[in-house]
Motif scaffolding. Structure first.
Motif, PDB file in Angstrom:
ATOM      1  N   GLY A  52       0.847  -1.263   0.025  1.00  0.00           N
ATOM      2  CA  GLY A  52      -0.074  -0.075   0.090  1.00  0.00           C
ATOM      3  C   GLY A  52       0.875   1.332   0.051  1.00  0.00           C
ATOM      4  O   GLY A  52       0.684   2.100  -0.733  1.00  0.00           O
ATOM      5  N   GLY A  53       1.871   1.138   0.797  1.00  0.00           N
ATOM      6  CA  GLY A  53       2.744   2.332   0.789  1.00  0.00           C
ATOM      7  C   GLY A  53       3.437   2.749  -0.478  1.00  0.00           C
ATOM      8  O   GLY A  53       3.831   3.807  -0.652  1.00  0.00           O
ATOM      9  N   CYS A  54       3.673   1.679  -1.400  1.00  0.00           N
ATOM     10  CA  CYS A  54       4.575   2.012  -2.416  1.00  0.00           C
ATOM     11  C   CYS A  54       3.548   2.743  -3.515  1.00  0.00           C
ATOM     12  O   CYS A  54       4.051   3.309  -4.499  1.00  0.00           O
ATOM     13  CB  CYS A  54       4.719   0.692  -3.294  1.00  0.00           C
ATOM     14  N   PHE A  55       2.065   2.865  -3.286  1.00  0.00           N
ATOM     15  CA  PHE A  55       1.483   3.667  -4.213  1.00  0.00           C
ATOM     16  C   PHE A  55       1.230   5.081  -3.478  1.00  0.00           C
ATOM     17  O   PHE A  55       0.456   5.998  -4.118  1.00  0.00           O
ATOM     18  CB  PHE A  55       0.046   3.158  -4.292  1.00  0.00           C
ATOM     19  N   VAL A  56       2.157   5.404  -2.348  1.00  0.00           N
ATOM     20  CA  VAL A  56       2.056   6.835  -1.939  1.00  0.00           C
ATOM     21  C   VAL A  56       3.208   7.413  -2.697  1.00  0.00           C
ATOM     22  O   VAL A  56       4.548   7.259  -2.469  1.00  0.00           O
ATOM     23  CB  VAL A  56       2.418   6.715  -0.382  1.00  0.00           C
ATOM     24  N   GLN A  57       3.102   8.291  -3.608  1.00  0.00           N
ATOM     25  CA  GLN A  57       4.043   8.800  -4.564  1.00  0.00           C
ATOM     26  C   GLN A  57       4.504   9.995  -4.006  1.00  0.00           C
ATOM     27  O   GLN A  57       3.930  11.066  -3.784  1.00  0.00           O
ATOM     28  CB  GLN A  57       3.556   9.255  -5.865  1.00  0.00           C
ATOM     29  N   PRO A  58       5.901  10.457  -4.159  1.00  0.00           N
ATOM     30  CA  PRO A  58       6.922   9.510  -4.557  1.00  0.00           C
ATOM     31  C   PRO A  58       7.535   8.757  -3.477  1.00  0.00           C
ATOM     32  O   PRO A  58       8.746   8.118  -3.647  1.00  0.00           O
ATOM     33  CB  PRO A  58       8.002  10.265  -5.343  1.00  0.00           C
ATOM     34  N   VAL A  59       7.175   9.293  -2.207  1.00  0.00           N
ATOM     35  CA  VAL A  59       8.137   8.779  -1.012  1.00  0.00           C
ATOM     36  C   VAL A  59       7.964   7.063  -0.622  1.00  0.00           C
ATOM     37  O   VAL A  59       8.656   6.565  -0.171  1.00  0.00           O
ATOM     38  CB  VAL A  59       7.401   9.472   0.053  1.00  0.00           C
ATOM     39  N   GLY A  60       6.575   6.542  -1.065  1.00  0.00           N
ATOM     40  CA  GLY A  60       6.617   5.172  -0.639  1.00  0.00           C
ATOM     41  C   GLY A  60       7.605   4.190  -1.064  1.00  0.00           C
ATOM     42  O   GLY A  60       8.338   3.597  -0.452  1.00  0.00           O
ATOM     43  N   PRO A  61       7.826   4.219  -2.515  1.00  0.00           N
ATOM     44  CA  PRO A  61       8.870   3.248  -3.011  1.00  0.00           C
ATOM     45  C   PRO A  61      10.218   3.680  -2.358  1.00  0.00           C
ATOM     46  O   PRO A  61      10.984   2.596  -1.957  1.00  0.00           O
ATOM     47  CB  PRO A  61       8.980   3.409  -4.557  1.00  0.00           C
ATOM     48  N   ILE A  62      10.537   5.118  -2.373  1.00  0.00           N
ATOM     49  CA  ILE A  62      11.933   5.427  -1.781  1.00  0.00           C
ATOM     50  C   ILE A  62      12.126   4.708  -0.432  1.00  0.00           C
ATOM     51  O   ILE A  62      13.046   4.229  -0.003  1.00  0.00           O
ATOM     52  CB  ILE A  62      12.058   6.899  -1.916  1.00  0.00           C
TER      53      ILE A  62
END
Length: 70
Positions: A52-62
């Protein structure tokens, strides 16, 4: 204040928007692939939360790459 339309942007601004969008897609894809391949024991916290956090752009994947993996 009116929102800018795509046609209001200069060509360099359009290229920047496209480049940043591509970077977000690549980062998100890489994070999701890493999450799928990495065992749960090597990830800090629940996998579902990181997905779920990966879809909070751009901070999730980072954030996943910086703190989510052990």
């Amino acid at each position: 204040m009116a929102q800018k339309q795509w046609s209001d942007l200069t060509p360099p601004q359009r290229r920047a928007v496209i480049a940043l969008g591509a970077v977000e897609v690549v980062l998100t894809t890489a994070a999701l692939v890493s999450l799928a391949r990495t065992p749960a024991e090597r990830i800090r916290g629940p996998k579902a939360a990181w997905v779920g956090g990966c879809f909070v752009q751009p901070v999730g994947p980072i954030a996943y790459f910086l703190v989510g993996r052990r």
